[in-house]
Scaffold this motif. Structure first.
Motif, PDB file in Angstrom:
ATOM      1  N   MET A 172       0.852  -1.198   0.000  1.00  0.00           N
ATOM      2  CA  MET A 172       0.000   0.000   0.000  1.00  0.00           C
ATOM      3  C   MET A 172       0.882   1.239   0.000  1.00  0.00           C
ATOM      4  SD  MET A 172      -1.516   0.123   3.948  1.00  0.00           S
ATOM      5  CE  MET A 172      -2.718  -1.164   3.721  1.00  0.00           C
ATOM      6  N   TYR A 173       0.619   2.156  -0.946  1.00  0.00           N
ATOM      7  CA  TYR A 173       1.522   3.309  -1.042  1.00  0.00           C
ATOM      8  C   TYR A 173       0.916   4.527  -1.716  1.00  0.00           C
ATOM      9  CZ  TYR A 173       2.493   0.237  -5.094  1.00  0.00           C
ATOM     10  OH  TYR A 173       2.380  -0.634  -6.164  1.00  0.00           O
ATOM     11  N   MET A 174      -0.414   4.675  -1.744  1.00  0.00           N
ATOM     12  CA  MET A 174      -0.978   5.878  -2.353  1.00  0.00           C
ATOM     13  C   MET A 174      -2.347   6.227  -1.787  1.00  0.00           C
ATOM     14  SD  MET A 174      -2.601   4.807  -6.082  1.00  0.00           S
ATOM     15  CE  MET A 174      -3.475   6.381  -6.182  1.00  0.00           C
ATOM     16  N   PHE A 175      -2.638   7.543  -1.781  1.00  0.00           N
ATOM     17  CA  PHE A 175      -3.982   8.071  -1.668  1.00  0.00           C
ATOM     18  C   PHE A 175      -4.356   8.627  -3.042  1.00  0.00           C
ATOM     19  CE2 PHE A 175      -2.640   8.757   2.853  1.00  0.00           C
ATOM     20  CZ  PHE A 175      -3.637   8.005   3.467  1.00  0.00           C
ATOM     21  N   SER A 176      -5.655   8.801  -3.286  1.00  0.00           N
ATOM     22  CA  SER A 176      -6.093   9.400  -4.542  1.00  0.00           C
ATOM     23  C   SER A 176      -6.454  10.871  -4.332  1.00  0.00           C
ATOM     24  CB  SER A 176      -7.304   8.652  -5.103  1.00  0.00           C
ATOM     25  OG  SER A 176      -8.486   8.991  -4.373  1.00  0.00           O
ATOM     26  N   GLN A 177      -6.591  11.598  -5.443  1.00  0.00           N
ATOM     27  CA  GLN A 177      -6.969  13.006  -5.362  1.00  0.00           C
ATOM     28  C   GLN A 177      -8.356  13.150  -4.735  1.00  0.00           C
ATOM     29  OE1 GLN A 177      -5.000  15.714  -6.198  1.00  0.00           O
ATOM     30  NE2 GLN A 177      -6.631  16.916  -5.214  1.00  0.00           N
ATOM     31  N   GLY A 178      -9.259  12.241  -5.062  1.00  0.00           N
ATOM     32  CA  GLY A 178     -10.586  12.282  -4.463  1.00  0.00           C
ATOM     33  C   GLY A 178     -10.544  12.075  -2.964  1.00  0.00           C
ATOM     34  N   GLN A 179      -9.668  11.194  -2.520  1.00  0.00           N
ATOM     35  CA  GLN A 179      -9.506  11.000  -1.081  1.00  0.00           C
ATOM     36  C   GLN A 179      -8.918  12.244  -0.429  1.00  0.00           C
ATOM     37  OE1 GLN A 179      -7.196   7.364  -1.415  1.00  0.00           O
ATOM     38  NE2 GLN A 179      -8.841   6.170  -0.458  1.00  0.00           N
ATOM     39  N   LYS A 180      -7.977  12.873  -1.106  1.00  0.00           N
ATOM     40  CA  LYS A 180      -7.398  14.114  -0.589  1.00  0.00           C
ATOM     41  C   LYS A 180      -8.478  15.179  -0.426  1.00  0.00           C
ATOM     42  CE  LYS A 180      -4.244  17.895  -1.739  1.00  0.00           C
ATOM     43  NZ  LYS A 180      -3.166  18.390  -2.631  1.00  0.00           N
ATOM     44  N   ASN A 181      -9.350  15.307  -1.423  1.00  0.00           N
ATOM     45  CA  ASN A 181     -10.413  16.304  -1.347  1.00  0.00           C
ATOM     46  C   ASN A 181     -11.379  15.998  -0.201  1.00  0.00           C
ATOM     47  OD1 ASN A 181      -9.309  17.544  -3.578  1.00  0.00           O
ATOM     48  ND2 ASN A 181     -10.757  16.660  -5.031  1.00  0.00           N
ATOM     49  N   ARG A 182     -11.647  14.721  -0.016  1.00  0.00           N
ATOM     50  CA  ARG A 182     -12.536  14.316   1.069  1.00  0.00           C
ATOM     51  C   ARG A 182     -11.910  14.640   2.427  1.00  0.00           C
ATOM     52  NH1 ARG A 182     -16.987  11.393   1.840  1.00  0.00           N
ATOM     53  NH2 ARG A 182     -17.137  10.157   3.740  1.00  0.00           N
ATOM     54  N   ILE A 183     -10.625  14.385   2.558  1.00  0.00           N
ATOM     55  CA  ILE A 183      -9.906  14.738   3.781  1.00  0.00           C
ATOM     56  C   ILE A 183      -9.940  16.245   4.002  1.00  0.00           C
ATOM     57  CG2 ILE A 183      -7.597  14.895   4.781  1.00  0.00           C
ATOM     58  CD1 ILE A 183      -7.035  12.108   3.561  1.00  0.00           C
ATOM     59  N   SER A 184      -9.662  17.001   2.956  1.00  0.00           N
ATOM     60  CA  SER A 184      -9.613  18.458   3.080  1.00  0.00           C
ATOM     61  C   SER A 184     -10.925  19.037   3.588  1.00  0.00           C
ATOM     62  CB  SER A 184      -9.260  19.089   1.727  1.00  0.00           C
ATOM     63  OG  SER A 184      -7.974  18.713   1.293  1.00  0.00           O
ATOM     64  N   ALA A 185     -12.047  18.430   3.166  1.00  0.00           N
ATOM     65  CA  ALA A 185     -13.357  18.976   3.533  1.00  0.00           C
ATOM     66  C   ALA A 185     -13.581  18.963   5.042  1.00  0.00           C
ATOM     67  CB  ALA A 185     -14.461  18.181   2.827  1.00  0.00           C
ATOM     68  N   ILE A 186     -13.041  17.980   5.757  1.00  0.00           N
ATOM     69  CA  ILE A 186     -13.314  17.934   7.204  1.00  0.00           C
ATOM     70  C   ILE A 186     -12.560  19.019   7.961  1.00  0.00           C
ATOM     71  CG2 ILE A 186     -13.759  15.457   7.101  1.00  0.00           C
ATOM     72  CD1 ILE A 186     -11.092  15.112   8.690  1.00  0.00           C
ATOM     73  N   PHE A 187     -11.517  19.591   7.328  1.00  0.00           N
ATOM     74  CA  PHE A 187     -10.749  20.656   7.972  1.00  0.00           C
ATOM     75  C   PHE A 187     -11.228  22.052   7.569  1.00  0.00           C
ATOM     76  CE2 PHE A 187      -7.764  17.030   7.866  1.00  0.00           C
ATOM     77  CZ  PHE A 187      -7.491  16.931   9.221  1.00  0.00           C
ATOM     78  N   ALA A 188     -12.199  22.115   6.640  1.00  0.00           N
ATOM     79  CA  ALA A 188     -12.735  23.401   6.200  1.00  0.00           C
ATOM     80  C   ALA A 188     -13.546  24.051   7.317  1.00  0.00           C
ATOM     81  CB  ALA A 188     -13.604  23.213   4.963  1.00  0.00           C
ATOM     82  N   THR A 189     -13.713  25.349   7.222  1.00  0.00           N
ATOM     83  CA  THR A 189     -14.534  26.057   8.200  1.00  0.00           C
ATOM     84  C   THR A 189     -15.918  25.438   8.266  1.00  0.00           C
ATOM     85  OG1 THR A 189     -13.348  28.121   7.759  1.00  0.00           O
ATOM     86  CG2 THR A 189     -15.504  28.302   8.829  1.00  0.00           C
ATOM     87  N   GLY A 190     -16.330  25.061   9.464  1.00  0.00           N
ATOM     88  CA  GLY A 190     -17.610  24.394   9.629  1.00  0.00           C
ATOM     89  C   GLY A 190     -17.516  22.885   9.611  1.00  0.00           C
ATOM     90  N   GLY A 191     -16.352  22.367   9.248  1.00  0.00           N
ATOM     91  CA  GLY A 191     -16.151  20.929   9.198  1.00  0.00           C
ATOM     92  C   GLY A 191     -15.888  20.353  10.582  1.00  0.00           C
ATOM     93  N   PRO A 192     -15.968  19.011  10.712  1.00  0.00           N
ATOM     94  CA  PRO A 192     -15.847  18.398  12.034  1.00  0.00           C
ATOM     95  C   PRO A 192     -14.462  18.506  12.652  1.00  0.00           C
ATOM     96  CG  PRO A 192     -15.943  16.720  10.317  1.00  0.00           C
ATOM     97  CD  PRO A 192     -16.260  18.011   9.669  1.00  0.00           C
ATOM     98  N   ARG A 193     -13.438  18.791  11.837  1.00  0.00           N
ATOM     99  CA  ARG A 193     -12.091  18.967  12.373  1.00  0.00           C
ATOM    100  C   ARG A 193     -11.531  20.334  11.988  1.00  0.00           C
ATOM    101  NH1 ARG A 193     -11.493  14.437  14.910  1.00  0.00           N
ATOM    102  NH2 ARG A 193     -11.864  12.370  14.009  1.00  0.00           N
ATOM    103  N   ALA A 194     -12.416  21.322  11.930  1.00  0.00           N
ATOM    104  CA  ALA A 194     -12.023  22.671  11.525  1.00  0.00           C
ATOM    105  C   ALA A 194     -10.992  23.274  12.468  1.00  0.00           C
ATOM    106  CB  ALA A 194     -13.255  23.572  11.444  1.00  0.00           C
ATOM    107  N   ALA A 195     -10.972  22.854  13.729  1.00  0.00           N
ATOM    108  CA  ALA A 195     -10.024  23.431  14.690  1.00  0.00           C
ATOM    109  C   ALA A 195      -8.583  23.136  14.311  1.00  0.00           C
ATOM    110  CB  ALA A 195     -10.313  22.884  16.091  1.00  0.00           C
ATOM    111  N   PHE A 196      -8.345  22.134  13.466  1.00  0.00           N
ATOM    112  CA  PHE A 196      -7.002  21.823  13.014  1.00  0.00           C
ATOM    113  C   PHE A 196      -6.610  22.663  11.783  1.00  0.00           C
ATOM    114  CE2 PHE A 196      -8.206  18.004  15.254  1.00  0.00           C
ATOM    115  CZ  PHE A 196      -7.036  17.573  15.857  1.00  0.00           C
ATOM    116  N   GLY A 197      -7.582  23.282  11.139  1.00  0.00           N
ATOM    117  CA  GLY A 197      -7.334  23.979   9.881  1.00  0.00           C
ATOM    118  C   GLY A 197      -6.697  25.331  10.062  1.00  0.00           C
ATOM    119  N   ILE A 198      -6.579  26.010   8.955  1.00  0.00           N
ATOM    120  CA  ILE A 198      -5.936  27.337   8.944  1.00  0.00           C
ATOM    121  C   ILE A 198      -7.007  28.415   8.779  1.00  0.00           C
ATOM    122  CG2 ILE A 198      -4.345  28.843   7.704  1.00  0.00           C
ATOM    123  CD1 ILE A 198      -2.834  26.320   6.888  1.00  0.00           C
TER     124      ILE A 198
END
Length: 318
Positions: free
Chosen positions: A292-318
């Motif tokens: 196992m050695y890769m994530f996909s762009q779609g997975q990256k986008n899905r991860i990014s969404a949880i750190f967006a303002t209003g997301g469940p892990r927004a406190a970690f975001g910028i």
């Protein structure tokens, strides 16, 4: 490629990876190579849902938020640094893993989530257009150690509860808590999806499979159990969607008929509609660490969404 299907069932998954010693006619029964990752998801999920029926509502809300952010493109820029608190619960000297081993696990996470792993360039040409640098880094914030008499902790989150002899998470809304312990039952690790209670938020890894140079031998000795489980903590499903030809809610990963194990030969074709080549080298499959050695762009986008303002892990975001 699959349609993204949002459903209450898909939104209610808490993931747990388990190593099941299966019989094999051509593999020595005593060899570690005979071990297979399997999942205790339903058992863990049922317990959490029984304890907190509102979990279904929260997970559906998170899924709706994630879908909206993917469609509008309102994502964070990916430059997120995550402090990691490692809680070590040990009974033996072997379980009291060293600072160096803990740091080696942080190093693995940084490589895997930033496309710096040495095997990243092994991604087949078919998937080269969607392989992704997630762009999230991890820094070791604190190590907390506790001696215990427990021989195993199971998957009921006792390891996270002081009243049951465990260690409570430290600042879980702004720090990733990782517990190292003997889980038992052949389980390698498990994670809590975003949306669960903050008092149990984080990732649990069996001490044998955390970091490099541990007591574990191949195929689970490269620190990828943590990569897989942190992926779940960041809202990624198993790549086969935990169902026959299921959906992982990501558009650029092929539909898998089920989990893959070991080191599959490439190309490995799905039996699902269209018989696509499966992305067996994805971190969210059940293959061996070295496969196992890769994530996909779609997975990256899905991860990014949880750190967006209003997301469940927004406190970690910028």
């Amino acid at each position: 490629m699959k349609k993204v299907l949002i459903s209450a069932v898909a939104a209610l998954l808490l993931f747990s990876c388990q190593n099941d010693q299966a019989e094999s006619s051509d593999v020595n029964a005593n060899a570690d190579a005979s071990a297979r990752r399997t999942c205790a998801t339903q058992e863990v999920f049922d317990a959490q849902l029984e304890a907190d029926p509102t979990l279904a509502i929260r997970m559906n809300e998170i899924e709706a938020f994630t879908s909206k952010n993917l469609l509008t493109g309102r994502l964070v820029n990916g430059k997120i640094e995550i402090p990691v608190v490692v809680n070590v619960l040990y009974r033996t000297a072997a379980e009291n893993i060293s600072d160096a081993r803990i740091q080696s696990q942080i190093d693995v996470l940084n490589k895997d989530f930033n496309a710096l792993n040495s095997d990243y360039n092994s991604v087949p040409a078919l998937f080269s257009g969607v392989k992704a640098n997630v762009g999230i880094t991890f820094v070791l914030d604190q190590i907390i150690r506790k001696s215990t008499t427990k021989t195993s902790w199971g998957t009921n989150d006792a390891v996270k509860k002081v009243a049951q002899g465990g260690l409570a998470p430290t600042s879980p809304t702004t720090k990733l808590n990782l517990w190292s312990c003997t889980i038992g039952g052949g389980i390698l690790g498990y994670a809590q999806f975003p949306g669960g209670a903050s008092a149990t938020d984080g990732v649990v890894i069996d001490s044998k499979y955390l970091g490099l140079a541990g007591s574990a031998s191949a195929p689970y000795n490269l620190g990828r159990t943590a990569t897989h489980e942190v992926g779940h903590w960041m809202n990624l499903r198993h790549i086969w969607g935990d169902a026959n030809c299921g959906s992982d809610l990501v558009t650029d990963t092929p539909t898998h008929n089920t989990a893959n194990y070991g080191v599959p030969a490439y190309p490995h074709y799905s039996t699902c509609t269209g018989t696509p080549v499966e992305m067996t080298m994805n971190y969210m499959d059940y293959v061996d660490d070295n496969a196992m050695y890769m994530f996909s762009q779609g997975q990256k986008n899905r991860i990014s969404a949880i750190f967006a303002t209003g997301g469940p892990r927004a406190a970690f975001g910028i």
